[in-house]
Design a protein around this motif. Structure first.
Motif, mmCIF file in Angstrom:
data_model
loop_
_atom_site.group_PDB
_atom_site.id
_atom_site.type_symbol
_atom_site.label_atom_id
_atom_site.label_comp_id
_atom_site.label_asym_id
_atom_site.label_seq_id
_atom_site.Cartn_x
_atom_site.Cartn_y
_atom_site.Cartn_z
ATOM 1 N N MET A 1 0.817 -1.213 0.000
ATOM 2 C CA MET A 1 0.000 0.000 0.000
ATOM 3 C C MET A 1 0.846 1.256 0.000
ATOM 4 O O MET A 1 2.028 1.223 0.324
ATOM 5 C CB MET A 1 -1.009 0.001 1.155
ATOM 6 N N ASP A 2 0.224 2.387 -0.406
ATOM 7 C CA ASP A 2 0.926 3.667 -0.414
ATOM 8 C C ASP A 2 1.092 4.163 1.014
ATOM 9 O O ASP A 2 0.284 3.862 1.884
ATOM 10 C CB ASP A 2 0.136 4.717 -1.203
ATOM 11 N N ALA A 3 2.114 4.961 1.208
ATOM 12 C CA ALA A 3 2.382 5.473 2.549
ATOM 13 C C ALA A 3 1.579 6.731 2.857
ATOM 14 O O ALA A 3 1.551 7.185 3.984
ATOM 15 C CB ALA A 3 3.875 5.768 2.696
ATOM 16 N N ASP A 4 0.905 7.307 1.843
ATOM 17 C CA ASP A 4 0.292 8.618 2.055
ATOM 18 C C ASP A 4 -1.147 8.544 2.565
ATOM 19 O O ASP A 4 -1.863 9.539 2.540
ATOM 20 C CB ASP A 4 0.357 9.447 0.771
ATOM 21 N N LEU A 5 -1.565 7.356 3.001
ATOM 22 C CA LEU A 5 -2.896 7.135 3.572
ATOM 23 C C LEU A 5 -4.020 7.325 2.553
ATOM 24 O O LEU A 5 -5.181 7.466 2.934
ATOM 25 C CB LEU A 5 -3.144 8.037 4.789
ATOM 26 N N GLN A 6 -3.689 7.347 1.272
ATOM 27 C CA GLN A 6 -4.757 7.402 0.259
ATOM 28 C C GLN A 6 -5.434 6.049 0.171
ATOM 29 O O GLN A 6 -6.573 5.939 -0.250
ATOM 30 C CB GLN A 6 -4.171 7.812 -1.094
ATOM 31 N N HIS A 7 -4.707 5.016 0.546
ATOM 32 C CA HIS A 7 -5.290 3.681 0.619
ATOM 33 C C HIS A 7 -5.793 3.483 2.040
ATOM 34 O O HIS A 7 -4.999 3.446 2.974
ATOM 35 C CB HIS A 7 -4.227 2.615 0.301
ATOM 36 N N ALA B 1 -8.059 11.752 -0.028
ATOM 37 C CA ALA B 1 -7.075 12.762 -0.406
ATOM 38 C C ALA B 1 -5.847 12.544 0.470
ATOM 39 O O ALA B 1 -5.956 11.984 1.564
ATOM 40 C CB ALA B 1 -7.643 14.149 -0.195
ATOM 41 N N ARG B 2 -4.703 12.948 -0.013
ATOM 42 C CA ARG B 2 -3.493 12.864 0.790
ATOM 43 C C ARG B 2 -3.669 13.640 2.087
ATOM 44 O O ARG B 2 -4.214 14.745 2.061
ATOM 45 C CB ARG B 2 -2.359 13.549 0.028
ATOM 46 N N THR B 3 -3.211 13.104 3.220
ATOM 47 C CA THR B 3 -3.330 13.874 4.453
ATOM 48 C C THR B 3 -2.270 14.970 4.492
ATOM 49 O O THR B 3 -2.492 16.021 5.053
ATOM 50 C CB THR B 3 -3.182 12.976 5.696
#
Ligand code: UDP
Ligand code: MG
Length: 322
Positions: free
Chosen positions: A91-97, A198-200
């Motif tokens: 998973m992506d690290a940017d919390l979009q997932h 959205a990206r946090t």
């Protein structure tokens, strides 16, 4: 989880994984967060240490650092190579997932026996129309062009059982588009819908130009259709030229018309010239790919591999309590 300059989101991420680790404890599942630092130049490492000093994670944290920025696809591959669990989640690290979705992945894997459970995007509110159109066009072309089925709205967010991710390791190509490789490994596969967030914090690492390059790479990595199209184009032009030739002879012999041919010549020469250049460019793309593959350079270089936090035994203790 590959990350590149995500220091701003790392604390939120670590907290979110905390929730996941706790939610999975009743199933006696131990969570290990395998972070692949894709050559970050911000203070991600420091942020990790600060967070670890202020919290006690209920999961293990392992940090694999690559020696420079290799790009997301390669960082993902490094993670797949390093993983050692009964299942692996990318998973992506940017919390979009959304992290909670991993619980659904896990039940698809354990309760329903799927080897691969992937998340597919429902829609992306924050995504521009251009990006959306580009995405659809890309998947349409790749799907038509290759034997691997690429799920249109599925990304890298997925769970793979040990045998599935071990299969993925067997693909040796340097030029890798993970989304295409997932399709090639097969196995029983299930999709779960989600709405990307959205990206946090932080910014996207993909410019339209980078996406365009990735799109072209994806197509040439998975298909020789463009080469075939060149042949078709050549045949079509040859047929047109032949028809035109026949037409001219008939005009001359039957109607006795003499055509001054200067504009026609220019048009034909430039059309054929353009066709040849396009064809050469396409062949060149593939020759370039062959060059990259035959060099057999290492896909990535690991700078360090550290266990930041070990919690072996935590699961047993906590599950006994509950
Ligand atoms: N990423 C990476 N290496 C790169 C570019 C991106 O590891 O060279 C990571 C990034 O940190 C994030 C994920 O890949 O965890 C997805 O990137 P991003 O959010 O920038 O892409 P987008 O969501 O905008 O498509
Ligand atoms: Mg993102």
């Amino acid at each position: 989880m590959p990350f590149f300059n995500e220091a701003k989101v790392l604390p939120d991420l670590l907290t979110a994984i905390q929730g996941l680790a706790k939610a999975l404890m009743p199933r006696a599942i131990e969570v290990e967060l395998l972070l692949v630092d894709d050559g970050s130049t911000d203070n991600g490492r420091g942020v990790l240490s600060d967070w670890l000093n202020s919290a006690t994670p209920a999961y293990e944290i392992r940090l694999l650092r690559l020696s420079r920025n290799f790009g997301k696809e390669v960082a993902l591959s490094a993670g797949v190579d390093a993983a050692d669990g009964d299942a692996l989640v990318l998973m992506d690290a940017d919390l979009q997932h959304p992290v909670e979705l991993v619980e659904d992945f896990v039940s698809g894997w354990i309760d329903e026996g799927y080897d691969v459970v992937f998340g597919y995007r429902l829609r992306h509110a924050s995504e521009s129309v251009g990006k959306r159109l580009f995405r659809s066009a890309f998947y349409m072309v790749v799907n038509r062009a290759s034997d691997a089925a690429v799920e249109p709205h599925a990304g890298d967010f997925r769970l793979m059982s040990r045998r599935a991710y071990t299969a993925l390791r067997q693909f040796p190509e340097r030029e890798r588009l993970m989304k295409g490789l997932y399709g090639l490994i097969g196995f029983r596969t299930k999709g779960v819908a989600y709405e990307p967030r959205a990206r946090t914090a932080g910014t996207s690492k993909y410019s339209p130009l980078k996406l365009w390059a990735a799109g072209l790479d994806g197509i040439t990595s998975f298909s020789v259709l463009p080469l075939r199209l060149t042949t078709f184009m050549g045949v079509a032009l040859a047929l047109l030229a032949f028809a035109y030739g026949v037409g001219t002879i008939v005009e001359k012999l039957v109607f006795g018309i003499h055509v001054p041919g200067y504009p026609t010549l220019i048009v034909i020469i430039s059309t054929v010239g353009a066709g040849q250049l396009i064809g050469m460019g396409i062949v060149g793309e593939y020759v370039g790919k062959i060059l990259v593959e035959v060099k057999r350079r290492p896909l990535y270089i690991v700078e360090s591999d550290e266990q930041l936090q070990g919690v072996t035994g935590v699961v047993e203790k906590l599950t006994k309590r509950t």
